[in-house]
Design a protein around this motif. Structure first.
Motif, PDB file in Angstrom:
ATOM      1  N   PRO A 104      -0.659  -0.033   3.143  1.00 12.11           N
ATOM      2  CA  PRO A 104      -0.464  -1.483   3.333  1.00 12.11           C
ATOM      3  C   PRO A 104       0.748  -1.749   4.218  1.00 12.11           C
ATOM      4  O   PRO A 104       1.695  -0.962   4.255  1.00 12.11           O
ATOM      5  CB  PRO A 104      -0.228  -1.990   1.913  1.00 12.11           C
ATOM      6  N   GLN A 105       0.710  -2.865   4.920  1.00 15.32           N
ATOM      7  CA  GLN A 105       1.832  -3.212   5.800  1.00 15.32           C
ATOM      8  C   GLN A 105       3.075  -3.612   5.006  1.00 15.32           C
ATOM      9  O   GLN A 105       4.195  -3.493   5.497  1.00 15.32           O
ATOM     10  CB  GLN A 105       1.422  -4.362   6.734  1.00 15.32           C
ATOM     11  N   HIS A 106       2.860  -4.068   3.762  1.00 14.63           N
ATOM     12  CA  HIS A 106       3.967  -4.584   2.959  1.00 14.63           C
ATOM     13  C   HIS A 106       3.703  -4.268   1.491  1.00 14.63           C
ATOM     14  O   HIS A 106       2.551  -4.305   1.037  1.00 14.63           O
ATOM     15  CB  HIS A 106       4.068  -6.099   3.153  1.00 14.63           C
ATOM     16  N   LEU A 107       4.760  -3.928   0.767  1.00 16.05           N
ATOM     17  CA  LEU A 107       4.661  -3.693  -0.668  1.00 16.05           C
ATOM     18  C   LEU A 107       5.763  -4.464  -1.376  1.00 16.05           C
ATOM     19  O   LEU A 107       6.908  -4.506  -0.900  1.00 16.05           O
ATOM     20  CB  LEU A 107       4.821  -2.200  -0.993  1.00 16.05           C
ATOM     21  N   SER A 108       5.438  -5.069  -2.494  1.00 20.25           N
ATOM     22  CA  SER A 108       6.436  -5.698  -3.355  1.00 20.25           C
ATOM     23  C   SER A 108       6.427  -4.961  -4.691  1.00 20.25           C
ATOM     24  O   SER A 108       5.356  -4.756  -5.275  1.00 20.25           O
ATOM     25  CB  SER A 108       6.117  -7.180  -3.574  1.00 20.25           C
ATOM     26  N   ALA A 109       7.582  -4.539  -5.140  1.00 14.73           N
ATOM     27  CA  ALA A 109       7.694  -3.815  -6.407  1.00 14.73           C
ATOM     28  C   ALA A 109       8.638  -4.588  -7.314  1.00 14.73           C
ATOM     29  O   ALA A 109       9.855  -4.609  -7.084  1.00 14.73           O
ATOM     30  CB  ALA A 109       8.207  -2.394  -6.177  1.00 14.73           C
ATOM     31  N   TYR A 110       8.086  -5.224  -8.342  1.00 13.38           N
ATOM     32  CA  TYR A 110       8.846  -6.098  -9.221  1.00 13.38           C
ATOM     33  C   TYR A 110       9.088  -5.437 -10.574  1.00 13.38           C
ATOM     34  O   TYR A 110       8.180  -4.843 -11.153  1.00 13.38           O
ATOM     35  CB  TYR A 110       8.090  -7.419  -9.465  1.00 13.38           C
TER      36      TYR A 110
END
Length: 394
Positions: free
Chosen positions: A199-205
């Protein structure tokens, strides 16, 4: 110490910040037990046309506040915006283009839940003008998905990503860690699975127990602070090894793929929020104003019909502005240009000299003539860093 008489007590902008548009869709199939966003289960469905009409009328009424200003990004958030039909998204964006000077290369993001995925819908979203998709995956582990109350399985999440990649070349995947009974290996496996899709972007919360959620009232068994810190560091290292830039507290991107909409938030740009419970931050030549729409969808639509969708309005005082700026800009790991503070607040850095020195002495902030940035310790203890800039901390 600078004499108070030498510090301007007024706000005076020579140029207004970039402007974004946020569109809130408040419904979801099922309310997740950790979610504190303004979302409502769509029991028995909802009137799509009535809500779309309300959004458009809301935007029309807000035009005098932003007249003539170009919009650089649009974000459909929720709730679950992918519950809307392709026709609804098409109509909303058609009206946005008619009513606003939308930038020709505007980033237009739509949040999607893998549990609502249909290939035809994704194609329609792309045809409507959406050019970035943000997918709420959270985990690729069925046990953890069940614990989180998600309506999709791991296989459905993978299938959804495959479908999305047929139509979009700019995709964000949301993941969460420190989940109930999650191990370090399981947290890393989620990220490794995500990386197979490139993926072009990842968010890890980091999962947090927010007030007014089911998890807050009935807390599950979560990893302790040391275990969750180990997860965070391991995830950051793994993503760095794979070429992702960790540019914000929870955001990782391939080169030149950072979220332009979220960057506008973090750089204290302006945004108009329409829809139930949507928030706005708007600058004027002599003030900054924050607004919030009515939260309950039915109440919101009724208030739009009455010509009064805004429930609360607050003019940000001069003393509040430094904290509000820092609360956003210090989430950026690289910090911000020193000139940006003056540009986006109309205040001089001299007005926060004491706070900057205090943060430096405590090892939470580094700065030079051009850039101000949180140290690694400041990133880890961001709340402590931000507290220094609170107007009423004394």
């Amino acid at each position: 110490m600078i004499p108070v008489s030498l510090i301007s007590k007024s706000v005076a902008f020579t140029a207004l910040p970039p402007l974004s548009l946020y569109i809130h869709v408040p419904w979801c199939v099922k309310k997740c037990p950790y979610c504190d966003f303004n979302s409502h289960e769509a029991r028995g469905g909802f009137s799509e046309k009535e809500y779309v009409d309300a959004l458009i009328r809301d935007l029309e009424m807000a035009l005098p506040q932003i007249w003539g200003r170009k919009v650089y990004t649009v974000f459909f958030g929720g709730g679950t915006p992918s519950l809307l039909s392709g026709e609804a998204i098409t109509e909303i964006l058609r009206q946005v283009r008619m009513l606003l000077p939308l930038s020709g290369d505007a980033e237009i993001t739509l949040e999607a839940n893998p549990g609502t995925v249909e290939a035809a819908k994704f194609a329609a979203f792309r045809d409507a003008g959406v050019n970035r998709l943000s997918m709420g995956i959270q985990s690729f582990n069925d046990t953890h998905l069940q614990a989180l109350g998600r309506i999709h399985t791991a296989d459905e999440a993978k299938a959804a990503i495959d479908i999305a990649q047929l139509h979009f070349d700019n995709i964000n995947l949301d993941l969460m860690y420190a989940l109930p009974k999650q191990t370090l290996d399981q947290a890393l496996q989620d990220v490794q699975t995500a990386l197979t899709f490139k993926p072009q972007h990842l968010s890890a919360y980091h999962l947090t127990l927010e007030p007014n959620t089911l998890f807050y009232r009935n807390p599950p068994s979560l990893p302790d602070d040391d275990a969750s810190a180990d997860m965070q560091q391991a995830i950051e290292a793994l993503l760095a090894e794979n070429g992702y830039q960790h540019y914000e507290t929870s955001a990782f991107a391939q080169p030149n793929r950072r979220s332009r909409h979220n960057l506008n938030y973090w750089k204290f740009g302006d945004y108009l929020g329409i829809g139930a419970g949507a928030h706005s931050k708007l600058s004027f030549p002599d003030k900054i104003v924050r607004e919030a729409r009515y939260k309950q969808p039915q109440a919101y639509m009724q208030q739009v019909a009455l010509g009064a969708p805004v429930q609360t309005e607050h003019e940000v005082s001069r003393d509040e502005i430094p904290f509000e700026f820092m609360m956003n800009a210090l989430r950026l790991n690289e910090g911000f240009d020193a000139a940006l503070f003056c540009e986006r607040t109309s205040l001089s850095l001299i007005s926060i000299q004491r706070e900057l020195l205090d943060a430096e002495k405590r090892g939470l902030l580094s700065r030079d003539i051009q850039r101000i940035a949180p140290t690694l310790q400041g990133q880890r203890f961001l709340n402590d860093l931000l507290e220094i800039f609170l107007a009423d901390k004394d």
